[in-house]
Each structure stands twice: as C-alpha cells, then as structure tokens.
Design an enzyme around this catalytic site. Structure first.
Site, short mmCIF file in Angstrom:
data_model
loop_
_atom_site.label_atom_id
_atom_site.label_comp_id
_atom_site.label_asym_id
_atom_site.label_seq_id
_atom_site.Cartn_x
_atom_site.Cartn_y
_atom_site.Cartn_z
N GLY A 21 39.32 24.21 -3.79
CA GLY A 21 40.42 23.43 -4.36
C GLY A 21 39.93 22.09 -4.86
O GLY A 21 38.97 22.01 -5.63
N THR B 98 39.93 18.45 -6.91
CA THR B 98 40.14 18.19 -8.33
C THR B 98 39.55 19.28 -9.20
O THR B 98 40.17 19.74 -10.16
CB THR B 98 39.53 16.83 -8.72
N ALA B 99 38.34 19.74 -8.86
CA ALA B 99 37.68 20.76 -9.68
C ALA B 99 38.48 22.05 -9.69
O ALA B 99 38.74 22.63 -10.76
CB ALA B 99 36.26 21.01 -9.17
N ILE C 292 38.25 22.73 5.41
CA ILE C 292 37.16 21.96 4.82
C ILE C 292 37.74 20.87 3.93
O ILE C 292 38.41 21.17 2.94
CB ILE C 292 36.22 22.86 3.99
N VAL D 235 36.06 13.41 -6.53
CA VAL D 235 35.04 13.28 -7.57
C VAL D 235 35.09 11.94 -8.27
O VAL D 235 34.36 11.73 -9.23
CB VAL D 235 35.18 14.42 -8.61
N ALA E 181 38.04 7.06 -11.38
CA ALA E 181 38.10 6.50 -12.72
C ALA E 181 37.75 7.58 -13.72
O ALA E 181 37.02 8.53 -13.40
CB ALA E 181 37.14 5.32 -12.85
N LYS F 134 42.88 1.95 -17.63
CA LYS F 134 41.49 1.51 -17.66
C LYS F 134 41.07 1.33 -19.11
O LYS F 134 41.12 2.27 -19.90
CB LYS F 134 40.59 2.54 -16.97
N PRO G 142 33.45 -1.51 -23.40
CA PRO G 142 34.84 -1.20 -23.74
C PRO G 142 34.99 0.19 -24.32
O PRO G 142 34.02 0.81 -24.77
CB PRO G 142 35.17 -2.27 -24.78
N ILE H 113 35.12 13.98 -13.54
CA ILE H 113 36.29 14.75 -13.99
C ILE H 113 36.08 15.24 -15.43
O ILE H 113 36.48 16.36 -15.77
CB ILE H 113 37.57 13.91 -13.86
#
Length: 552
Positions: free
Chosen positions: A19, A21-22, A53, A58, A61, A89, A111, A362
C-alpha cells in the site's frame, strides 16, 4: 488473433502488492486509465496490504506536475488540501550549500517558474553582462518574481480561483501518510478491491512468471500481473525474481535520514517553499504543512554515526530540537536493473529511490504508472513492451540522479563530506559531458530535449547560483542590448508589484480552501488529530529568508 483469442490472452486482473503512496497511487491511476472511461471489459484491480508492516513515507514535497496528476484523477483539490494538510510549494530554497569568497554562506532559490526570453534570447545572458556573476545571489530576483512571492509568504492564486488554477507555477507539500489514505478511499470508492493480509509465499510457474500469492488468511490467490509496491523490502522483484539492484553509491554518498515532526512556531506564517539547509554531512529539509512542520536530516553514515547525526540535527534545530527524538531511516539509493521482469513491474521504493533532495519520489511513482499504462500488456508479456518500459524508467532515474549529483559536485563547502561528495564520487558521463559544454554557453532547450522533468532552465538556476559562471566569458553576451535589459527589468518590477498586491497570504489562501472543503456536503474529511498529535510540543525557528543561516 481473433476476438476470442484476444479475450483469452487479455490481462483482466492486476494485483498490487503493498500500500502506502506507491500502492494506492498505482491503484488510483491504473483504475482511472483502464476502467473509469472505458467502454470495454473492466480490469479488476486488487491491492494487497499487510496490516502489520508500517509504510515508509516517500516524502512530503512534490514537483509541478502534481496538480496535473490530481486533476487527471478527477480529485477535488479542496478536499485534497483538507484531507492531506497540504500547502502550496513555489520552489526550493537552498541554504549554505555554497560559500562566497569570504567564506560566508550563500543561499538561493530553485523556483518552478521559468523566465521569458528577451527578443528570443535567454535574459540570463543580459544578467551575466549587465549585472555580473559576482551577484549570483540576485539571479532569480532580477529574472523572476518567485523569490519576492515566497519571502512575502504569498499564495500562487486568488482565493476565488477554481481548482488547479494558478498565477504562479506551483506544486504541493503534503502529509504522505494522509495522502495514501486519501488515495485509498478514492480508489476503493471507484472499484479497487482492498485486501488486508500478509503475503507469506510467492509462487512461480516453470517459466518463472508469478502464478499465485499465498496469503496468511485467504490462502492461495492466483495472479495474472503483479505490481510490486512493497517498498525497500522489494518482496517480488527483488526477493523472488532476484533482479539485481544497482546502487548509486559511486555517485551519491548519503544513505541515511533522520525524520521528526514539529509544530509551527507561528501557524499563520506559512512559507510556500521547501527549504534545504546544508549541514556537515548532508542536508536538512524543512516542509511546512498546514498543521505542522516536517523536518529531517539526510546524511552519509560514512561521515556521521546515528548519534552524531542526531546531535548535529538537534543543534541545527536549536531549542525546538532539544528534546526531539527523530527516527532513523536507512535509504537504499539506486535502482533495480530492470523494473519489469516476467509478469511483475516494480513501482516506488521496491524499484528504486534517489535521495529526496528535489522531491522526486512521488513523481517517479507517477511516471512509472504512466509508462506502464502506455505499455500495458496481454498475458504474453511482450519482451518489446518490457524492454521499452525498462529503458524509459531507467532514463528517468538517471535524469534524477544527474540533477541531484549536480548540487553536490558544484558545491564549494570545505567540510570533509562535501569535499568527498565532489572529489571522490564517480561523475556520470552524461552529466560530465553537459558540464563541459556548459562551461562555454548557458544550457538551452536542445541540451535537455530528452528530459522528462529537469530541463535546461533547472540546470542553469543551480549552476549560476552556485557561481559556476563566475569567470565565464560567454560569446553570446556580446550580442545583447542594455536597453532591452532595462526594459525587461522595468516590466518585471511592475509584474512583481501587481502580484504582491493581488495575491493573498498563503495561510489565508489555504485556510479558505479548507473552509470551502468543509462546506462541501458530498465529502466528509476524517479527523487529523492523530497526525497533529504526533508533533512534539516545541517550536521550530522560522528564519527570515533575507538573513544568512549559518548555524550549520
């Protein structure tokens, strides 16, 4: 092949192992691409996640492609801000990665906005001639409004603007744990099957393909196509298929990280940028979320023990870090030789990871899934598809690697770690060739035409700010006009003043976005008290960006 044969050979079920984020981003993107707008038969997508687990975040930002991704997933941006404690951001601030001739710390912005040309010529040439490389610290302020917007803590759009509209190019800061839960709810609501169970065995057929997973509770589960999102464990691609891992330790020295969550010293002062501050054996990140500050220290275990790194990190934080108890994370820097092997594709940490200096984790997940959709196979698992996919993913990792190496290689700090990071590493040939070219000219679009993320402007931002062109005599600068530069400067100043006058305070903007989300009766946001409770009751100093930060 007739219609019946095509149906027999069709991959009708994708199994995601892991599971976080990935895993959940893979589930949401695959379901969106294969099923949401499809008139054909659906592809069943199952995500198997261990209840025992913990996942490794990850990163908190992102890069500027993130708004596009969320929009393509038809995600309500206001709900995303509320559920994930997100903020805007506008770039990355680098603190004390370099020093001037007097040994004083140098800081600069990287930037997200890019500069307009002057009569078809990069205005960097005008800057180099009429301002001079001895003022490299002013580079962005004389070319872009981004630095002024960040220092003023402004948001990138008006409060009344619609989702994903912007006046300044941006990405997000987000809570990675909450983002995974947000994606889980989205994916499950759209038809992804969620299985909470432990994978105890991975079975293979005679040809080496993965045929089944034995789960602790459900027993034997057949599979057709596996996406390995098991993190650094690399359960399928590494442990079962034994795909070799290619470390990047010859290029990058940092292999460990400390992480801690702290409250805002002033919750209403919300910097719209990630900050990266160089320390003695690596660098410290600072990510301002809406409810807390995420901070940590990426370091080399060759130059700091865990205890030494913790002591240095606490010293950097000052009073706020006196009682901090950061967790230690070991980073496996590099990638597997091939991300697609047999009927398995590795996405996320299981396939590779570059240290989080430019917030690319990400992004690497996103691009892996995009390339998988473009190369989606049938049960034959064409080697041509797999080979093309592996070349594309390899190029992404190498592009990220080269850009991260650039930051270290062009630093002039004198600490032993920093000397080793530029003198003892193996400079990738691709980066070496570019740097040799860029001694004589500024990077241009043709130099990075095959890049996915970091283009010529990103390289120029870093190189110029680091003093790479301090003694450069560039032939093209003789062809530029001072009158054109004066007019460019005048128009830029007007643009800055308009933006500063019209853009809202960042905190007020995000607060308004969250309030609008709470009023939306179609969504119910879960409480974030648990995440907030994880923040230690201390204060984090928020230095004025206009002052030199030399505590390192």
């Amino acid at each position: 092949m007739n219609e019946r044969e095509a149906e027999i050979n069709r991959v009708s079920h994708v199994t995601i192992v892991g599971g976080g984020t990935a895993g959940w981003l893979a589930a949401a993107m695959l379901n969106n691409s294969l099923n949401v707008r499809s008139d054909g038969p659906k592809v069943r997508i199952t995500l198997i996640e261990s209840p025992n687990i913990p996942t490794v975040g990850v990163g908190e930002a992102t890069v500027p492609g993130m708004p596009r991704l969320l929009g393509q997933l038809d995600i309500n941006e206001k709900q995303f801000f509320l559920r994930c404690n997100a903020t805007f951001k506008l770039g990355v601030g680098f603190v004390h990665w370099d020093e001037d001739e007097a040994g004083r710390p140098v800081h600069y912005f990287h930037p997200f906005d890019s500069v307009d040309s002057i009569r078809g010529v990069d205005p960097s040439y005008h800057y180099h001639r009429f301002v001079g490389p001895e003022h490299s610290g002013e580079f962005f302020d004389r070319l872009l409004p981004s630095g002024d917007i960040i220092r003023a803590c402004k948001g990138p759009r008006q409060i009344q603007d619609q989702d994903y509209h912007y006046r300044i190019r941006h990405a997000y800061h987000l809570d990675a744990g909450l983002f995974a839960l947000f994606l889980r709810d989205l994916a499950v609501a759209r038809g992804v099957e969620h299985v909470l169970d432990d994978v105890e065995e991975v079975q293979q057929g005679e040809n080496g393909f993965i045929t089944a997973l034995r789960l602790k509770e459900r027993g034997l589960v057949p599979v057709q196509f596996v996406v390995d999102c098991s993190g650094f464990r690399s359960l399928v691609i590494g442990k079962v298929l034994e795909e070799p891992f290619e470390p990047y330790s010859d290029h990058l020295l940092c292999d460990s990280a400390l992480a801690v969550q702290l409250p805002h010293p002033d919750p209403t002062r919300l910097e719209p940028c990630t900050r990266s501050t160089a320390l003695g054996a690596g660098w410290c990140w600072r990510v301002p979320l809406y409810n807390r500050v995420g901070t940590g220290y990426v370091f080399s275990s060759r130059f700091r023990s865990d205890d030494e790194a913790i002591e240095e990190f606490r010293g950097h934080l000052g009073e706020a870090g006196r009682d901090a108890e950061p967790r230690v994370i070991r980073m496996r820097i590099g990638r597997v030789r091939r991300n697609w092997v047999k009927n398995c594709v590795a996405i996320g940490l299981s396939g590779g990871f570059i240290e989080p200096l430019e917030s690319t984790a990400i992004y690497a997940i996103e691009m892996g899934i995009r390339w998988l959709v473009r190369h989606f196979p049938d049960k034959a698992m064409s080697s041509a598809l797999a080979n093309s996919f592996n070349r594309a993913i390899g190029a992404i990792y190498e592009e990220i690697r080269d850009f991260v190496v650039l930051h270290y290689y062009c630093s002039n700090r004198k600490d032993p770690f920093w000397v080793a990071a530029r003198s003892e590493i193996e400079l990738p040939d691709s980066l070496r060739e570019s740097l040799e070219l860029w001694r004589h000219t500024f990077p241009n679009a043709a130099d990075t035409a095959d890049h996915q993320l970091f283009i010529y402007w990103n390289y120029l931002c870093v190189l110029y700010s680091k003093g790479y062109y301090k003694d450069a005599n560039l032939p093209l600068e003789d062809s530029v006009s001072e009158a054109d530069w004066v007019e460019f400067t005048r128009q830029l100043e007007q643009k800055k003043q308009r933006l500063l006058a019209n853009l809202p305070d960042h905190y007020e903007l995000v607060t308004a976005i969250r309030a609008a989300a709470e009023q939306d009766a179609k969504f119910q946001a879960p409480p974030v008290a648990a995440a907030a409770a994880g923040a230690r009751r201390a204060t984090v100093p928020v230095p004025d960006w206009g002052q030199e930060l030399d505590r390192a």
